[in-house]
Design a protein around this motif. Structure first.
Motif, short mmCIF file in Angstrom:
data_model
loop_
_atom_site.label_atom_id
_atom_site.label_comp_id
_atom_site.label_asym_id
_atom_site.label_seq_id
_atom_site.Cartn_x
_atom_site.Cartn_y
_atom_site.Cartn_z
N ALA A 310 -15.01 -3.62 -2.37
CA ALA A 310 -13.98 -4.28 -2.52
C ALA A 310 -13.12 -3.68 -3.68
O ALA A 310 -13.03 -2.95 -4.00
N GLY A 311 -11.92 -3.55 -3.23
CA GLY A 311 -11.14 -3.49 -3.78
C GLY A 311 -9.37 -4.19 -3.46
O GLY A 311 -9.26 -4.68 -3.02
N ILE A 312 -8.52 -3.23 -4.50
CA ILE A 312 -7.15 -3.86 -4.86
C ILE A 312 -5.87 -3.19 -4.27
O ILE A 312 -5.83 -1.36 -4.83
N THR A 313 -4.95 -2.81 -3.75
CA THR A 313 -3.79 -2.12 -3.75
C THR A 313 -3.04 -2.49 -4.69
O THR A 313 -2.38 -3.88 -4.87
N ARG A 314 -1.73 -2.00 -5.56
CA ARG A 314 -0.46 -2.27 -5.82
C ARG A 314 0.73 -0.96 -6.06
O ARG A 314 0.30 -0.13 -5.92
N GLY A 315 1.38 -1.95 -6.05
CA GLY A 315 2.72 -0.55 -6.28
C GLY A 315 2.98 -0.25 -4.83
O GLY A 315 3.10 -1.04 -3.70
N GLY A 316 3.56 0.47 -4.29
CA GLY A 316 4.22 1.22 -3.39
C GLY A 316 5.42 0.65 -2.80
O GLY A 316 5.88 -0.32 -3.19
#
Length: 537
Positions: A310-316
């Protein structure tokens, strides 16, 4: 501003039965309440799971081989070998978890971080142990030795000079359960360097043991809060243990908090820091430029029914708005495989200038040819007609009926302007008929949904919707399907007849343990989530 995408949910203790068990490190504590606490064996005793008792095999004898390429790679690789080659009873019987983590002792200016935990939460250990026992390749390995001994054995195989190391005397008294590797800015603005944090139980014994392993002579060594911090120089090691910890970085803390349970393995990266670190070969790549400012975090974790990354991204670069849910669970219950994505039509329109630019750049001949053929041969108005067919949501589906026949039941369901989609398909059908090609394109439509399928019967079935989302297998493989903005699903139990032929008995037994696989997640203005699950019988 749209609502935040739902991150992968934290581990729920109720997911696993009988987890209310408490032990001290290696030696079980006295039961505080016999009604709620069960004594567990230490790692030297057999582990009892249900009614089965597994006795661990003896540790493999030290071997000899070629010298390692680097102390960081060798040690991390050895720890990973330890998880697979000797995690068994030792890992499953120690249910303490908690305590200081590597991110608490590594510096806050880390641009990337990987953590391996041989002592995660109780549910993680028991689930990992149960899954490993299902497969021939891991069944014996998870029967049981101390994985720390497997670590030393792996190092000895890679470096003959370590053959004199005695694990019980030189390593076991000080080596702990956790290790973390951080990528940090190089001294003086050079290329990034690595720093390793290894949990220890006795600093004096660790200093002597690390020296015997030869790690101290290849870099610097310092201690902080129960960890040995090994760096490329003594100067850097001393700086690292005095620096503010990575766990105190607001972005890092928020990202891991959104991630939830960190499981056995977790990782984190700040792309902005990588770009600013002077790692020129990486920072100059076009992909990195597109995602500059983004951070991502992920974890490998386990349940009794599945393994999950499982994972997340933030920003960009923020997306404008949030795509609508794909509703993959509304496909027919007979669906054996499906893939669904939201927002492809809008994404195509947004990226079309870049696509046309690529067609004019050097090496863009194939792109130009494809665009020209689409306009001239098929009469398409680009990008509008293609965006109409991709729609707001686009779903491909494969049915169990006629799966191994000459004409499998397959189709696409598009949430779009149905009148425009019908007009585009009619033009394509007329063009193909004019070229004396088969144009048996079955379609159906209704309530903002346009369907294209291999047969009219299946087109009607897809248009009518279904109850795939009520399937237990589907719910395990695709969590939170109602909110997912993209999803992929395969029911391996119903697909396995396509690939079981030709396998020997052992391979067949292992493959038949695989129940389903699913990938799902969300993406929107404030980041994205993903969950990849392999479900087991």
């Amino acid at each position: 501003m749209s609502s935040s995408p739902n991150p992968p949910g934290p581990w729920r203790p109720g997911d696993e039965p009988d987890l209310d068990r408490t032990v001290a490190y290696r030696i079980p504590r006295a039961a505080a309440s016999e009604a709620h606490t069960v004594r567990l064996p230490s790692w030297t005793e057999p582990e009892e799971i249900g009614f089965a008792t597994v006795v661990g095999p003896p540790a493999p004898p030290p071997g000899q081989g070629r010298r390692g390429r680097g102390w960081i790679i060798a040690l991390v690789a050895a720890v990973l070998v330890g998880v697979v080659a000797g995690g068994g009873v030792w890992a499953a019987s120690k249910l303490s978890g908690g305590g200081t983590q590597p991110q608490d002792v590594l510096p806050a200016n880390a641009m990337a971080y990987v953590r391996l935990d041989l002592d995660p939460s109780a549910g993680q250990k028991l689930a990992l142990f149960g899954i490993a026992r299902k497969f021939s390749a891991t069944r014996d390995a998870f029967g049981g030795d101390d994985p720390r001994e497997a670590l030393v054995t792996a190092l000895q195989k890679d470096d003959p000079e370590l053959s004199k190391i005695d694990y019980s005397r030189d390593v076991e008294p000080w080596l702990g359960d956790r290790v973390g590797l951080a990528v940090l800015p190089g001294d003086g603005g050079g290329d990034p360097v690595g720093a390793l944090a290894v949990q220890v139980k006795d600093e004096a014994a660790a200093r002597a043991g690390i020296a015997k392993l030869g790690l101290g002579s290849k870099g610097g060594l310092a201690f902080r809060d129960g960890y040995a911090v090994i760096a490329t120089s003594q100067k850097l090691a001393d700086e690292y243990v005095k620096a503010a910890p990575l766990s105190g970085d607001p972005h890092f803390a928020a990202d891991l908090g959104a991630l939830g349970e960190q499981g056995v393995l977790s990782f984190w990266m700040d792309v902005e820091k990588v770009a600013d670190a002077g790692w020129s070969e990486v920072a100059a790549t076009p992909v990195l430029e597109q995602i500059k400012g983004m951070r991502f975090a992920g974890a490998l974790r386990f349940s009794g029914d599945y393994a999950e990354l499982a994972g997340i991204t933030r920003g960009g670069t923020a997306m404008r708005g949030r795509p609508e849910p794909v509703n993959i669970g509304e496909l027919p219950a007979s669906t054996v495989a499906a893939a669904s994505v939201s927002g492809l039509g809008d994404l195509l329109r947004e990226q079309w200038p870049s696509i046309e630019q690529a067609a004019t750049d050097q090496g863009g001949a194939m792109v130009r040819q494809a665009l020209d053929e689409a306009r001239a041969q098929y009469g398409l108005s680009l990008p509008d007609d293609l965006a109409t067919l991709l729609g707001r949501t686009f779903t491909l589906a494969l049915d169990e009926q006629d799966l191994d026949g000459a004409l499998p039941r397959a189709g696409a369901v598009v949430t779009t302007d149905t009148a425009k989609a019908r007009e585009v398909v009619d033009r394509l059908r007329a063009h193909l008929n004019g070229m004396e090609r088969s144009a048996d394109i079955a379609t159906a439509e209704g309530d903002g949904r346009f369907v294209i399928a291999s047969t009219q019967e299946y087109a009607d079935a897809l248009n009518g919707g279904g109850t795939l989302g009520e399937s237990e297998t589907f719910r395990l493989a695709v969590p939170d399907a109602a909110n997912a903005t993209y999803a992929v699903y395969a029911d391996l139990n119903r697909l396995e007849k396509l690939y079981l032929r030709g396998l020997n008995d052992q391979e067949r037994a292992d493959v038949e343990k695989l129940r389903a696989v699913g990938l799902s997640g969300t993406h929107g203005e404030d980041g994205s989530t993903f969950t990849l699950r392999v479900v087991f019988d």
